[in-house]
Design an enzyme around this catalytic site. Structure first.
Site, PDB file in Angstrom:
ATOM      1  NE  ARG A  10      -1.467   1.381   4.130  1.00 15.54           N
ATOM      2  CZ  ARG A  10      -1.362   3.015   3.908  1.00 15.54           C
ATOM      3  NH1 ARG A  10      -1.754   4.262   2.938  1.00 15.54           N
ATOM      4  NH2 ARG A  10      -0.728   3.336   4.727  1.00 15.54           N
ATOM      5  CB  VAL A  11       2.607   3.823  -2.583  1.00 16.45           C
ATOM      6  CG1 VAL A  11       3.935   2.986  -2.128  1.00 16.45           C
ATOM      7  CG2 VAL A  11       1.087   3.858  -3.327  1.00 16.45           C
ATOM      8  CB  SER A  12      -0.999   7.285   1.107  1.00 20.62           C
ATOM      9  OG  SER A  12       0.245   7.086   2.539  1.00 20.62           O
ATOM     10  CB  THR A  13      -0.506   9.555  -3.075  1.00 13.72           C
ATOM     11  OG1 THR A  13       0.855   9.406  -3.275  1.00 13.72           O
ATOM     12  CG2 THR A  13      -0.600  10.965  -2.299  1.00 13.72           C
ATOM     13  CD  GLN A  16       3.256   7.824  -0.450  1.00  8.28           C
ATOM     14  OE1 GLN A  16       2.442   6.993  -0.155  1.00  8.28           O
ATOM     15  NE2 GLN A  16       3.772   8.479   0.805  1.00  8.28           N
TER      16      GLN A  16
END
Length: 198
Positions: A10-13, A16
């Site tokens: 998982r990356v927030s944006t 990223q």
């Protein structure tokens, strides 16, 4: 027959880069076709690829994640998902950055699950305590700022000169509060607050 090994990233944006997580999962090893990735915030678990992964995981499977914050940021929800994966689905979890968070067990030895559950409970408690401490510090900071005369919220509107004349007409019932507010180009509530508070 051993289960499948899945990986979750998982990356927030969208900007990223997930390379660090992907490399760690490949080294574990997790095959690329079993790696699921979301580019979304970790505030909750309503993420499409995570949901698809949960539909696939079965008893005996293994989920590998680089670090606990990649799974999520809300520890109450992490605890719930942890229980779903390990208790309901009877699968295992490995958090690579935290070796104690590894529920794999050999034979009937439940130590792995017990230690991982315990560590997760402690992390949850620490996160909750930190949230409460941050809230407490914010409240204390606001109280201290108020004592220094700092005002919060939107700045109050300046009362125009025309208000006083309109207030008198309103008190004499020559005009309504709605009409007075309209002439001043303000909300009726604002007019009434000014009229009653001054």
């Amino acid at each position: 027959m051993t289960g499948k090994t899945y990986g979750y990233i998982r990356v927030s944006t969208k900007e990223q880069n997930e390379d660090r997580q992907r490399i760690a999962l490949r080294e574990f090893p997790v095959q690329d076709r079993y790696i699921y990735m979301d580019k979304l915030s970790g505030k909750d678990f309503n993420r499409p690829r995570y949901r698809a992964l949960m539909d696939r995981i079965k008893a005996g499977d293994l989920l590998v994640v680089k670090s606990i914050d990649r799974l999520g940021r809300n520890y109450d929800e992490i605890l719930l998902q942890w229980r779903i994966i390990t208790k309901e689905k009877q699968a295992d979890i490995v958090i690579l950055d935290m070796p104690l968070l590894d529920t794999r067990k050999s034979g009937k030895d439940l130590t792995g699950t017990f230690v991982a559950d315990l560590v997760l409970q402690i992390l949850s408690y620490v996160a909750q305590t930190e949230r409460e401490n941050i809230h407490q510090r914010q409240m204390e900071g606001i109280a201290a700022a108020r004592l220094r005369g700092v005002r919060f919220g939107r700045p109050r509107k300046t009362v125009p000169e025309q208000f006083w004349q309109l207030k008198t007409q309103w008190e004499l019932r020559q005009i309504s509060s709605r009409e007075a507010a309209k002439r001043l180009e303000i909300a009726q509530d604002t007019f009434l607050r000014w009229a009653k508070g001054r």
